[in-house]
Scaffold this active site. Structure first.
Site, short mmCIF file in Angstrom:
data_model
loop_
_atom_site.label_atom_id
_atom_site.label_comp_id
_atom_site.label_asym_id
_atom_site.label_seq_id
_atom_site.Cartn_x
_atom_site.Cartn_y
_atom_site.Cartn_z
N ASP A 1 6.91 0.32 -0.72
CA ASP A 1 5.55 0.75 -1.03
C ASP A 1 5.17 0.22 -2.41
O ASP A 1 6.03 -0.14 -3.21
CB ASP A 1 5.44 2.28 -1.01
CG ASP A 1 4.00 2.77 -1.27
OD1 ASP A 1 3.06 2.02 -0.95
OD2 ASP A 1 3.83 3.86 -1.80
N SER A 2 3.88 0.26 -2.68
CA SER A 2 3.37 -0.14 -3.99
C SER A 2 3.60 1.01 -4.97
O SER A 2 2.68 1.48 -5.60
CB SER A 2 1.87 -0.39 -3.89
OG SER A 2 1.23 0.81 -3.44
N TYR B 1 -1.82 -1.16 -5.22
CA TYR B 1 -2.23 -2.37 -4.51
C TYR B 1 -3.71 -2.30 -4.12
O TYR B 1 -4.33 -3.31 -3.85
CB TYR B 1 -1.42 -2.54 -3.22
CG TYR B 1 0.01 -3.04 -3.38
CD1 TYR B 1 0.59 -3.20 -4.64
CD2 TYR B 1 0.77 -3.36 -2.27
CE1 TYR B 1 1.90 -3.64 -4.77
CE2 TYR B 1 2.08 -3.80 -2.38
CZ TYR B 1 2.65 -3.93 -3.63
OH TYR B 1 3.94 -4.37 -3.75
N GLY B 2 -4.24 -1.08 -4.03
CA GLY B 2 -5.57 -0.86 -3.46
C GLY B 2 -6.71 -1.62 -4.10
O GLY B 2 -7.73 -1.87 -3.47
N CYS C 1 2.98 1.57 3.13
CA CYS C 1 1.81 1.42 2.26
C CYS C 1 0.64 1.02 3.17
O CYS C 1 0.71 0.00 3.85
CB CYS C 1 2.10 0.31 1.25
SG CYS C 1 0.69 -0.16 0.23
N ASN C 2 -0.39 1.85 3.18
CA ASN C 2 -1.56 1.55 4.03
C ASN C 2 -2.22 0.24 3.64
O ASN C 2 -2.60 -0.56 4.50
CB ASN C 2 -2.60 2.67 3.90
CG ASN C 2 -2.12 3.96 4.50
OD1 ASN C 2 -1.37 4.70 3.88
ND2 ASN C 2 -2.52 4.24 5.73
N THR C 3 -2.36 0.01 2.34
CA THR C 3 -3.04 -1.20 1.87
C THR C 3 -2.27 -2.45 2.27
O THR C 3 -2.85 -3.44 2.73
CB THR C 3 -3.21 -1.16 0.34
OG1 THR C 3 -3.88 0.06 -0.01
CG2 THR C 3 -4.03 -2.32 -0.17
N CYS D 1 -3.42 6.84 2.43
CA CYS D 1 -2.56 6.24 1.40
C CYS D 1 -1.28 7.07 1.37
O CYS D 1 -1.34 8.30 1.37
CB CYS D 1 -3.25 6.29 0.04
SG CYS D 1 -2.18 5.84 -1.35
N HIS E 1 0.70 7.74 -0.87
CA HIS E 1 0.88 8.61 -2.04
C HIS E 1 0.27 10.00 -1.81
O HIS E 1 0.71 10.98 -2.41
CB HIS E 1 0.17 8.00 -3.27
CG HIS E 1 0.91 6.89 -3.94
ND1 HIS E 1 1.05 5.64 -3.38
CD2 HIS E 1 1.55 6.83 -5.15
CE1 HIS E 1 1.73 4.86 -4.22
NE2 HIS E 1 2.05 5.57 -5.30
#
Length: 263
Positions: free
Chosen positions: A11-12, A43-44, A74-76, A184, A186
């Site tokens: 993940d970011s 990353y978003g 990570c969704n992005t 996200c 997070h």
């Protein structure tokens, strides 16, 4: 591929550790390696090309560490880079997308909220999924500006976080949403705070459990589930400070190792 090889997760930053927890809960036997690219978080707000380049760098690192499957927690990164990653690598790659479908199918107020990063909300994959499932539904999309840096700093319930959450959720409350989708990895860490701010009838959905189930299904189909019941190795690597990961995963402190490395 060896069944004892680890599941790789990246993940970011630290947020994807919420996905890791679901994977560990469902498959407690598995060796895992988690990579937190906190140095480049979030990353978003990066371009699609930058997100793809960072995702490739993370996959290369996990392959180097001998992983048998990779979870993009990570969704992005999923919405911007997953198709490139799947074309480039033979290893199975699991992505994470906002849980729009269950929210759209279950809403009774015909109004749902999505809290996500700019990189996720502006991606082609996201708009395709949204179009497909929300034809007769009003969707309130909110960019969770400022949330990731606070979570990365371990600030989950300070006044700054509460005031940001009140600001971000106001348009959703005004639109009478009955589901809020977290887009996200997070954000599951701030569910307790969101519950205090949102009306009681509003349900919050994230994708962690679905990602864990999909990871298990793929490993099963490839006959790659670890069968040994010796104590698994649960390794966490970050390219920034280790304190936030240790704080978010304090209930696992006896079982995991958290290390700073350069990547």
């Amino acid at each position: 591929m060896d069944k004892n090889s680890p599941i790789g997760v990246f993940d970011s930053g630290v947020g994807g550790s919420s996905i890791w927890q679901e994977i560990n809960k469902l498959m407690p036997n598995e060796n895992t390696i988690y990579l937190a690219d906190s140095k480049n978080a979030p990353y978003g707000n990066k371009s699609s090309d930058e997100i793809t380049a960072l995702s490739i760098k993370n996959v290369e690192e996990l392959l180097e560490l001998g992983c048998k499957i990779i979870v993009v927690a990570c969704n992005t990164a999923t919405t911007n880079a997953i198709s490139t990653l799947r074309e480039k690598y033979e290893i199975p790659i699991i992505g994470i997308e906002p849980a729009i479908k269950p929210a759209a199918l279950q809403t009774t107020s015909k109004s749902i909220g999505i809290l996500a990063t700019k990189g996720t909300l502006s991606s082609a994959l996201f708009s395709r999924t949204t179009r497909e499932f929300t034809k007769d539904i009003s969707v309130v999309e909110i960019i969770g500006e400022g949330l990731v840096p606070l979570i990365e700093a371990g600030n989950l319930d300070g006044p700054e976080m509460i005031s940001l959450l009140k600001k971000h959720t106001k348009p959703m409350i005004d639109a009478n949403v009955d589901y809020v989708v977290l887009g996200c990895s997070h954000y599951p860490y701030i569910i307790p705070q969101l519950k205090k701010i949102l009306p009681e009838n509003v349900k919050i959905i994230d994708s962690g459990e679905a990602v864990a189930r999909q990871t298990k299904t793929v490993l099963q189909s490839l006959n790659l589930l670890r069968e040994e019941n010796t104590k698994p190795k649960l390794q966490f690597f970050t390219n920034a400070e280790t304190n936030t990961l240790k704080f978010l995963l304090k209930e696992y402190s006896e079982k995991i190792s958290v290390e700073k490395i350069d990547f």
